[in-house]
Design a protein around this motif. Structure first.
Motif, PDB file in Angstrom:
ATOM      1  N   UNK A   1       0.788  -1.224   0.000  1.00 34.14           N
ATOM      2  CA  UNK A   1       0.000   0.000   0.000  1.00 34.14           C
ATOM      3  C   UNK A   1       0.819   1.272   0.000  1.00 34.14           C
ATOM      4  N   UNK A   2       2.148   1.137  -0.099  1.00 36.81           N
ATOM      5  CA  UNK A   2       3.010   2.324  -0.080  1.00 36.81           C
ATOM      6  C   UNK A   2       2.964   3.091  -1.400  1.00 36.81           C
ATOM      7  N   UNK A   3       2.516   2.428  -2.471  1.00 36.11           N
ATOM      8  CA  UNK A   3       2.450   3.082  -3.783  1.00 36.11           C
ATOM      9  C   UNK A   3       3.514   2.600  -4.754  1.00 36.11           C
ATOM     10  N   UNK A   4       4.239   1.525  -4.396  1.00 35.99           N
ATOM     11  CA  UNK A   4       5.350   1.048  -5.225  1.00 35.99           C
ATOM     12  C   UNK A   4       4.894   0.615  -6.619  1.00 35.99           C
ATOM     13  N   UNK A   5       3.894  -0.251  -6.667  1.00 38.66           N
ATOM     14  CA  UNK A   5       3.436  -0.775  -7.959  1.00 38.66           C
ATOM     15  C   UNK A   5       2.790   0.314  -8.807  1.00 38.66           C
ATOM     16  N   UNK A   6       2.092   1.244  -8.162  1.00 35.16           N
ATOM     17  CA  UNK A   6       1.505   2.369  -8.900  1.00 35.16           C
ATOM     18  C   UNK A   6       2.601   3.197  -9.542  1.00 35.16           C
ATOM     19  N   UNK A   7       3.678   3.434  -8.807  1.00 37.46           N
ATOM     20  CA  UNK A   7       4.803   4.183  -9.366  1.00 37.46           C
ATOM     21  C   UNK A   7       5.398   3.436 -10.554  1.00 37.46           C
ATOM     22  N   UNK A   8       5.512   2.112 -10.445  1.00 39.00           N
ATOM     23  CA  UNK A   8       6.014   1.320 -11.559  1.00 39.00           C
ATOM     24  C   UNK A   8       5.145   1.484 -12.799  1.00 39.00           C
ATOM     25  N   UNK A   9       3.824   1.497 -12.614  1.00 34.37           N
ATOM     26  CA  UNK A   9       2.897   1.656 -13.745  1.00 34.37           C
ATOM     27  C   UNK A   9       2.991   3.053 -14.350  1.00 34.37           C
ATOM     28  N   UNK A  10       3.220   4.052 -13.514  1.00 32.10           N
ATOM     29  CA  UNK A  10       3.402   5.417 -14.014  1.00 32.10           C
ATOM     30  C   UNK A  10       4.645   5.482 -14.895  1.00 32.10           C
ATOM     31  N   UNK A  11       5.729   4.851 -14.450  1.00 34.85           N
ATOM     32  CA  UNK A  11       6.985   4.863 -15.205  1.00 34.85           C
ATOM     33  C   UNK A  11       6.851   4.090 -16.514  1.00 34.85           C
ATOM     34  N   UNK A  12       6.056   3.033 -16.497  1.00 37.57           N
ATOM     35  CA  UNK A  12       5.849   2.218 -17.701  1.00 37.57           C
ATOM     36  C   UNK A  12       4.868   2.850 -18.686  1.00 37.57           C
ATOM     37  N   UNK A  13       4.253   3.949 -18.289  1.00 37.73           N
ATOM     38  CA  UNK A  13       3.297   4.612 -19.168  1.00 37.73           C
ATOM     39  C   UNK A  13       1.899   4.044 -19.098  1.00 37.73           C
ATOM     40  N   UNK A  14       1.620   3.243 -18.079  1.00 41.81           N
ATOM     41  CA  UNK A  14       0.310   2.599 -17.944  1.00 41.81           C
ATOM     42  C   UNK A  14      -0.691   3.502 -17.237  1.00 41.81           C
ATOM     43  N   UNK A  15      -0.233   4.253 -16.237  1.00 41.14           N
ATOM     44  CA  UNK A  15      -1.112   5.158 -15.494  1.00 41.14           C
ATOM     45  C   UNK A  15      -0.518   6.557 -15.526  1.00 41.14           C
TER      46      UNK A  15
END
Length: 273
Positions: free
Chosen positions: A49-63
């Motif tokens: 819940x820290x936001x790690x995977x969301x950050x990964x998706x932002x970097x990948x251009x997904x979100x």
């Protein structure tokens, strides 16, 4: 020029409270900034819940973030023309946590690894097959595995297939999103060594997203701690991490378990991988 530069990224989403009839804004990432240089690995540690995977998706251009920029090789990944977008897609790859859901169960290992080659290269059938065999061997598998399906591999072997697919185009950066967390300790150690060897051999850069501190230190050149959507601190060494007085970091240190269950009292003295 840095390979990847994340500049003051903010990401949130709205959810509706059905009891109060109000729309609530949930902040997931707040003012995130960091840099990854060529040939380096940034380990990103944080609890669920820290936001790690969301950050990964932002970097990948997904979100797409509401604010801030993600620059890859100097290009804003959310403001690209078609030609540059194709180049970015080639140079930026990912290996996810769940090796099974990351592949098509109806495809063989050969077909899975061939996907990026078919999308970006013009190869004859023979050339493509030779490349796939080389990739299989590079990740510790063999030509005998070409025609096997995902269910015929162990979790560690299937993750090797995913890694082979990720390195097929010799990308500049691979996002590793909890890519070893579902593996047993022995397999995890082998995969981490493989990733380290590939990093050295191909000059790869990694964003290594994990909740496992020991795994992060085994492969990373720099460590970042993410908590409730905020990048708390960045560390260039294990000593810096273990001497930090930040309460979040202290709590993470105290969560490390000793290798043998008999000695699993809270301790910061561990043997590193």
């Amino acid at each position: 020029m840095s390979l990847l530069e994340v500049k003051q990224v903010n990401f949130s989403y709205n959810s509706k409270n059905f009891f109060k009839g109000k729309v609530q804004t949930n902040n997931i990432l707040n003012e995130i900034s960091f840099v990854i240089e060529e040939g380096k690995c940034l380990g990103l540690i944080g609890t669920s819940g820290a936001g790690k995977s969301t950050l990964g998706k932002v970097i990948l251009g997904i979100q797409r973030p509401q604010q801030g920029k993600v620059l890859f090789q100097g290009y804003d990944i959310y403001n690209l023309n078609k030609a540059i977008k194709q180049k970015i897609r080639r140079d930026l790859q990912v290996v996810f946590q769940d090796s099974n859901s990351a592949v098509n169960p109806r495809m063989t290992a050969e077909q899975i690894i061939s996907e990026p080659l078919e999308n970006f290269e013009k190869l004859s059938i023979g050339e493509k097959r030779r490349m796939v065999i080389e990739l299989l061997e590079r990740v510790g598998l063999s030509e005998r595995d070409l025609k096997k399906y995902p269910h015929q591999f162990s979790g560690g072997q299937l993750q090797r297939i995913n890694i082979a697919r990720a390195i097929a185009l010799q990308p500049k950066l691979i996002v590793l999103d909890e890519s070893v967390s579902s593996l047993d300790m022995v397999t995890q150690s082998l995969i981490l060594q493989l990733l380290s060897d590939l990093k050295d051999d191909f000059g790869l850069s990694y964003l290594f997203i994990t909740h496992d501190i020991k795994a992060a230190f085994s492969i990373s050149d720099q460590i970042g701690v993410l908590e409730k959507g905020e990048l708390i601190e960045l560390y260039d060494s294990k000593d810096q991490f273990f001497s930090s007085k930040h309460p979040i970091v202290k709590r993470l240190r105290e969560s490390i378990l000793a290798e043998h269950p008999r000695f699993r009292t809270i301790s910061t003295k561990v043997n590193w991988v």
